[in-house]
Design an enzyme around this catalytic site. Structure first.
Site, PDB file in Angstrom:
ATOM      1  N   CYS A  48       0.761  -1.335  -0.062  1.00 32.43           N
ATOM      2  CA  CYS A  48      -0.091  -0.106  -0.092  1.00 32.43           C
ATOM      3  C   CYS A  48       0.753   1.267   0.111  1.00 32.43           C
ATOM      4  O   CYS A  48       1.641   1.413   0.775  1.00 32.43           O
ATOM      5  CB  CYS A  48      -0.850  -0.078   1.327  1.00 32.43           C
ATOM      6  SG  CYS A  48      -1.765   1.497   1.607  1.00 32.43           S
ATOM      7  N   CYS A  51       0.450   3.241   2.994  1.00 31.97           N
ATOM      8  CA  CYS A  51       0.944   2.810   4.262  1.00 31.97           C
ATOM      9  C   CYS A  51       2.287   3.132   3.978  1.00 31.97           C
ATOM     10  O   CYS A  51       2.985   3.471   5.319  1.00 31.97           O
ATOM     11  CB  CYS A  51       0.792   1.356   4.095  1.00 31.97           C
ATOM     12  SG  CYS A  51      -1.040   0.976   4.212  1.00 31.97           S
ATOM     13  N   CYS A 168      -7.360  18.002   6.154  1.00 30.47           N
ATOM     14  CA  CYS A 168      -7.580  18.568   4.574  1.00 30.47           C
ATOM     15  C   CYS A 168      -6.227  18.514   3.993  1.00 30.47           C
ATOM     16  O   CYS A 168      -5.175  19.251   4.184  1.00 30.47           O
ATOM     17  CB  CYS A 168      -8.341  20.038   4.599  1.00 30.47           C
ATOM     18  SG  CYS A 168      -7.802  20.871   3.159  1.00 30.47           S
ATOM     19  N   CYS A 171      -5.101  21.882   2.414  1.00 30.98           N
ATOM     20  CA  CYS A 171      -4.357  22.686   3.416  1.00 30.98           C
ATOM     21  C   CYS A 171      -2.947  22.377   3.888  1.00 30.98           C
ATOM     22  O   CYS A 171      -2.226  23.039   4.316  1.00 30.98           O
ATOM     23  CB  CYS A 171      -5.288  22.715   4.955  1.00 30.98           C
ATOM     24  SG  CYS A 171      -6.985  23.035   4.683  1.00 30.98           S
TER      25      CYS A 171
END
Length: 366
Positions: A48, A51, A168, A171
């Site tokens: 992943c 990950c 976010c 952000c």
């Protein structure tokens, strides 16, 4: 060849042993997550990508709380141990679960995956303090309504406010740029760069109609009626916008522009001085002293001093003074305030130099 392979295996083993993240398997899971301690568990898969991105952050998190004996930071290879993943409803990777002390029931972790968000979550749940050393930020934090009201709407304070959420992605991408902008204006008392965690200061965010993140609003001095910032999100865009709104002269990187600090009242005198002979120059010095005395600008007194030095030491004074300022600035311990001082003095010195002079004060040297 075999010896080299064994050395490599031992090195890899030492790295694994050095980790403060506890590896969980079906054999030890219930012994570790038994309610005696709080446990944060990451269910991951080796293949992943998300990950892999989280892995070094998760290691830092474990290191940051290593002294807390009532907390365990752990992980499960849920691809190899699918039964454990299924047991806790894991359907994607990475999935983080929180097991509070006194319970073996899992709680979903839905906050950000950056180090600060993870540490903030754990501290909020347990009261444990991390050992994370945060760099000093130039951003003014307005996470309470009281803090917000102390800064916004005050005379002499123009305020740019970013409303954000910790989770976010946009952000997070903006954060380093926004920090650079805040640092660029750190010494400008009339131009404040601030942010609000809209998931914490919900009332203020709702008051100003914040429905998405990041939302950036500019509050002119003395006003609580903002305008929405709709310019670009590169450092140069924010700096150009704030220069226009605050009447400042900042450049990308935090320095001052070539006109910063120049006193308009001296423009004509400087031009006359450059063209005049020695006798007239002395008269202009006296005139400059009168202007400086009547000026509220702290740099006004520098003008007649420069004039006197040029009369005494010749035109070469400018180059020597520039070199002296460069040497001081290159010491590496120059504060932002002193750097501004040097750059303004550079600008004043350059105003006395000929247009083609090679004595110009290179701001990149500061």
């Amino acid at each position: 060849m075999i010896g080299s392979f064994l050395v490599q295996l031992l090195w890899l083993a030492s790295i694994a042993l050095a980790s403060n993240v506890v590896v969980l398997t079906p054999d030890n899971f219930d012994n570790v997550v038994d309610g005696s301690k709080a446990v944060l568990v990451e269910f991951y898969a080796p293949w992943c990508g998300h990950c892999k991105s989280l892995a070094p952050i998760y290691e830092e998190l474990a290191d940051a709380f290593v002294k807390e004996k009532g907390l365990i930071i752990a992980k499960v290879d849920a691809d190899a141990h699918k039964d454990l993943g299924s047991r806790f409803g894991v359907t994607g990777f990475p999935t983080l679960k929180w097991f509070p002390a006194g319970s073996t029931d899992a709680e979903e972790y839905n906050s950000g995956r950056d180090l600060d968000a993870l540490a903030k979550f754990i501290t909020g749940k347990t009261g444990f303090k991390s050992s994370i050393k945060k760099p000093v930020s130039s951003i003014t934090v307005l996470d309470t309504e009281e803090d917000f009201n102390k800064v916004v709407g005050k005379r002499g304070r123009n305020v740019l406010v970013e409303f954000y959420a910790p989770w976010c992605g946009h952000c997070k991408n903006l954060a380093p740029t926004y920090e650079k902008v805040a640092r660029a204006f750190a010494t400008e008392s009339n131009c404040i760069v601030a942010n609000v965690d809209a998931t914490v200061n919900k009332d203020v965010a709702e008051k100003y109609g914040v429905t998405g993140y990041p939302t950036i609003k500019f509050f002119p001095e003395g006003s609580t009626d903002p305008e929405t910032y709709e310019q670009g999100r590169e450092e140069k865009d924010f700096i150009a916008y704030l220069n226009e709104k605050c009447g400042t002269d900042r450049v990308v990187g935090g320095g001052l522009g070539e006109k910063a600090g120049l006193v308009t009242a001296f423009e004509g005198l400087v031009q006359k001085f450059k063209a005049a002979g020695k006798a007239v120059r002395k008269e202009l010095v006296e005139e400059a002293k009168v202007v400086a005395k009547n000026s509220k600008n702290v740099y006004a007194a520098f003008y007649p001093k420069v004039m006197e030095k040029i009369i005494k030491d010749g035109e070469g004074y400018i180059a020597k003074e520039v070199a002296r300022l460069n040497k001081i600035a290159s010491g590496g311990t120059t504060t932002l305030e002193k750097k501004d001082n040097f750059e303004i003095r550079r600008n004043i010195l350059n105003s006395f130099a000929a247009a083609d002079a090679e004595t110009a004060f290179d701001k990149d040297e500061l």
